[in-house]
Design an enzyme around this catalytic site. Structure first.
Site, PDB file in Angstrom:
ATOM      1  N   ASN A   1       0.839  -1.193   0.000  1.00 26.78           N
ATOM      2  CA  ASN A   1       0.000   0.000   0.000  1.00 26.78           C
ATOM      3  C   ASN A   1       0.877   1.248   0.000  1.00 26.78           C
ATOM      4  OD1 ASN A   1       0.600  -0.882   2.670  1.00 26.78           O
ATOM      5  ND2 ASN A   1      -1.038   0.375   3.527  1.00 26.78           N
TER       6      ASN A   1
ATOM      7  N   GLU B   1       0.295   5.065   0.709  1.00 31.32           N
ATOM      8  CA  GLU B   1      -0.622   6.107   1.174  1.00 31.32           C
ATOM      9  C   GLU B   1      -0.127   7.486   0.755  1.00 31.32           C
ATOM     10  OE1 GLU B   1      -2.328   3.720   5.085  1.00 31.32           O
ATOM     11  OE2 GLU B   1      -1.165   5.548   5.399  1.00 31.32           O
TER      12      GLU B   1
ATOM     13  N   CYS C   1      -4.009   0.818  -2.790  1.00 26.03           N
ATOM     14  CA  CYS C   1      -3.919  -0.425  -2.031  1.00 26.03           C
ATOM     15  C   CYS C   1      -2.825  -1.320  -2.619  1.00 26.03           C
ATOM     16  CB  CYS C   1      -5.230  -1.189  -2.082  1.00 26.03           C
ATOM     17  SG  CYS C   1      -6.639  -0.333  -1.372  1.00 26.03           S
TER      18      CYS C   1
ATOM     19  N   GLU D   1      -2.942  -4.436  -3.440  1.00 26.03           N
ATOM     20  CA  GLU D   1      -3.412  -5.294  -4.532  1.00 26.03           C
ATOM     21  C   GLU D   1      -3.332  -4.571  -5.869  1.00 26.03           C
ATOM     22  OE1 GLU D   1      -4.845  -4.608  -1.612  1.00 26.03           O
ATOM     23  OE2 GLU D   1      -6.399  -6.079  -1.118  1.00 26.03           O
TER      24      GLU D   1
ATOM     25  N   CYS E   1     -10.402  -4.733  -0.482  1.00 26.96           N
ATOM     26  CA  CYS E   1     -11.515  -3.783  -0.497  1.00 26.96           C
ATOM     27  C   CYS E   1     -12.284  -3.925  -1.805  1.00 26.96           C
ATOM     28  CB  CYS E   1     -11.001  -2.350  -0.300  1.00 26.96           C
ATOM     29  SG  CYS E   1     -10.272  -1.610  -1.776  1.00 26.96           S
TER      30      CYS E   1
ATOM     31  N   CYS F   1     -10.423  -2.917  -5.069  1.00 29.89           N
ATOM     32  CA  CYS F   1      -9.423  -3.900  -5.494  1.00 29.89           C
ATOM     33  C   CYS F   1     -10.077  -5.148  -6.075  1.00 29.89           C
ATOM     34  CB  CYS F   1      -8.514  -4.268  -4.334  1.00 29.89           C
ATOM     35  SG  CYS F   1      -7.372  -2.934  -3.919  1.00 29.89           S
TER      36      CYS F   1
HETATM   37 ZN    ZN Z   1      -8.084  -2.103  -1.954  1.00 32.51          ZN
END
Ligand code: ZN
Length: 135
Positions: free
Chosen positions: A45, A47, A56, A58, A89, A92
């Site tokens: 990830n 950020e 993310c 993924e 999520c 993703c």
């Molecule tokens: Zn995600």
């Protein structure tokens, strides 16, 4: 996916977690995708101070695969710190559906507990995915 590939995939996801850029949530995630050529691409990830720009793990892993010309994902692994297993999520799941089939295994595990990985399928995580091509 055989046992050796499963181990390599989970290890790659766990390694990528170490590079996570998560100064805001402190929730570090690593992901890896196994492609049809047998190669593994990983991501973490990333950020951002403008929170909505966060990517993310993924999606970073999928981006790495696509950038290398690999567009058929055969398995996915996601690893994060606990306490809960890091299920992808919704965003993703949709991005994975672009490059993976409904029966593609998605392994989720807590860092340090890779042997206890939960194995799901993309179709279970995102039934009736939106696609413009046949899965
Ligand atoms: Zn995600």
């Amino acid at each position: 996916m055989n046992s050796a590939q499963r181990t390599r995939l989970l290890d790659a996801a766990e390694r990528a977690l170490r590079n996570a850029h998560a100064p805001y949530s402190h929730y570090r995630v690593g992901a890896a995708v196994l492609t049809d050529g047998g190669k593994i691409f990983s991501g973490c990830n990333v950020e951002n101070a403008s929170y909505g720009l966060t990517n993310c793990a993924e999606r970073v892993a999928v981006g790495a695969a696509v950038a290398a010309g690999a567009k058929h994902v055969k398995a996915v692994a996601v690893v994060a710190d606990g306490p809960a297993a890091p299920h992808p999520c919704g965003a993703c799941r949709q991005v994975l559906a672009e490059f993976a089939k409904d029966d593609t295994p998605v392994l989720v595990a807590i860092r340090g507990h890779l042997r206890n990985a939960e194995v799901l399928t993309l179709g279970a995580l995102l039934p009736h995915a939106f696609r413009l091509h046949k899965s």
